[in-house]
Design an enzyme around this catalytic site. Structure first.
Site, short mmCIF file in Angstrom:
data_model
loop_
_atom_site.label_atom_id
_atom_site.label_comp_id
_atom_site.label_asym_id
_atom_site.label_seq_id
_atom_site.Cartn_x
_atom_site.Cartn_y
_atom_site.Cartn_z
N THR A 60 -21.21 32.38 4.62
CA THR A 60 -21.58 32.33 3.22
C THR A 60 -20.74 31.27 2.47
OG1 THR A 60 -22.28 34.52 3.49
CG2 THR A 60 -21.92 33.38 1.35
N GLY B 118 -22.50 10.64 -26.69
CA GLY B 118 -21.29 10.96 -26.73
C GLY B 118 -20.12 9.90 -26.52
N ALA B 119 -19.10 10.19 -27.28
CA ALA B 119 -18.13 9.16 -27.44
C ALA B 119 -17.65 8.96 -25.80
CB ALA B 119 -16.97 9.59 -27.91
N ASP B 120 -17.48 9.91 -24.84
CA ASP B 120 -17.16 9.43 -23.69
C ASP B 120 -17.95 8.79 -22.82
OD1 ASP B 120 -18.90 11.70 -23.86
OD2 ASP B 120 -18.00 12.71 -21.95
N THR C 278 -14.03 20.78 -21.10
CA THR C 278 -13.19 21.67 -20.18
C THR C 278 -11.89 21.39 -20.13
OG1 THR C 278 -15.08 22.36 -18.92
CG2 THR C 278 -12.98 22.95 -17.94
N GLY D 198 -12.63 16.33 -23.25
CA GLY D 198 -13.81 16.92 -22.87
C GLY D 198 -14.17 18.37 -23.13
N ASP E 264 -8.70 11.50 -23.85
CA ASP E 264 -10.38 11.75 -23.68
C ASP E 264 -10.36 13.19 -23.46
OD1 ASP E 264 -12.92 11.71 -22.89
OD2 ASP E 264 -12.30 11.83 -20.66
N THR F 44 -18.18 18.57 -17.41
CA THR F 44 -19.03 19.72 -17.53
C THR F 44 -20.66 19.69 -17.20
OG1 THR F 44 -17.18 20.47 -19.22
CG2 THR F 44 -19.30 21.60 -19.08
N VAL G 32 -7.64 14.87 -20.93
CA VAL G 32 -7.15 13.69 -19.95
C VAL G 32 -6.41 12.80 -20.86
CG1 VAL G 32 -7.31 11.96 -18.02
CG2 VAL G 32 -8.80 13.88 -18.14
#
Length: 268
Positions: free
Chosen positions: A199, A122-124, A10, A8, A6, A147, A13
């Site tokens: 913060t 998208g293929a995913d 970023t 992606g 897979d 992402t 996998v």
């Protein structure tokens, strides 16, 4: 054995699935893990060549004493990065000696796609939808925390209807750090409370509870059109966000890999 890849924007996998006689049932808590012997995650790099990909994959296989020549019978790929798709396709043909099954127009998925332009889905997202239908049936909502955060809607008849796309958790935080000079990067972890005392805690609270609220809001509107869908989450941050939502009932970290396995079987 099957390699499910897979790709992606970023991260990439890679999952190694054994044959039916290698694994009797799920190796973990998720039904999508049935037959999954191991999995690896690497940074997606469009500059990496097919030979470099082959070296990385062979190293992973070597962890189990496996090799290209004797153990891998097939490769299935979903990708949103065309240059990396081409490199993995070339790697498969050069080092494994066969063509991979790539989710693209012409490949059998068993999934009717009812969007205005099915080729742009998208293929995913297709792999996720195939997996969710195989595991849970329809209607269903699949949320992928990548992402981008994608929401995909499946009808009771098992049709892919479309969905929604929102900026992902990490790129949203990146934009915050970039545009707000007084804020800095923080580790994205479970906050101690909604009211941040520092913060750092305030950013963590805003990210986790903010995106949990987004999930519930979008899922509620999708459910108004779908009926009573099962909501399945996947992606790297699914396990962090899901507990703070009222909508997500199933978390499947390896949903995309399972969908790739199903698509591979339907084409062989």
């Amino acid at each position: 054995m099957l390699l499910a890849i897979d790709i992606g924007n970023t991260q990439t996998v890679i999952g190694l699935f054994g044959d039916d006689d290698d694994v009797d049932g799920p190796v973990g808590d998720s039904p999508a893990e049935a037959g999954l012997l191991d999995h690896w995650r690497i940074a997606t790099n469009a500059e990496r060549t097919s030979d470099e990909h082959a070296l990385v994959v062979q190293e992973f296989l070597g962890f189990h004493g496996f090799s290209f020549d004797d153990d891998i019978d097939g490769i299935a790929i979903s990708s949103v990065v065309p240059r990396t798709t081409a490199a993995f396709r070339e790697m498969t043909e050069k080092y494994f000696g066969f063509r991979p099954v790539v989710i693209e127009p012409g490949v059998k998925t068993g999934l009717p796609i009812l969007t205005e332009n099915p080729r742009e889905v998208g293929a995913d997202r297709i792999a996720n939808a195939v997996a969710a239908l195989d595991l849970y049936g329809g209607p269903a909502i699949i949320i992928d925390f990548g992402t981008a955060t994608t929401y995909d809607a499946l009808s009771a008849k098992g049709e892919y209807l479309g969905g929604a796309i929102a900026p992902g958790v990490e790129i949203s935080l990146d934009a915050l750090y970039t545009r707000a000079a007084a804020l800095r990067r923080v580790e994205l972890v479970e906050p101690r409370s909604v009211i941040g005392r520092t913060t750092v805690e305030s950013i963590q609270s805003g990210a986790v509870f903010g995106f949990a609220g987004q999930v519930d809001g979008i899922c509620r509107r999708l459910a108004d059109e779908l009926g009573d869908p099962v909501v399945v989450a996947t992606g790297g941050l699914a396990a962090l966000i899901a507990p703070y939502t009222a909508s997500i009932k199933q978390v499947e970290p390896w949903l995309t890999l399972h969908g790739l396995r199903v698509v591979f079987e339907r084409n062989n």
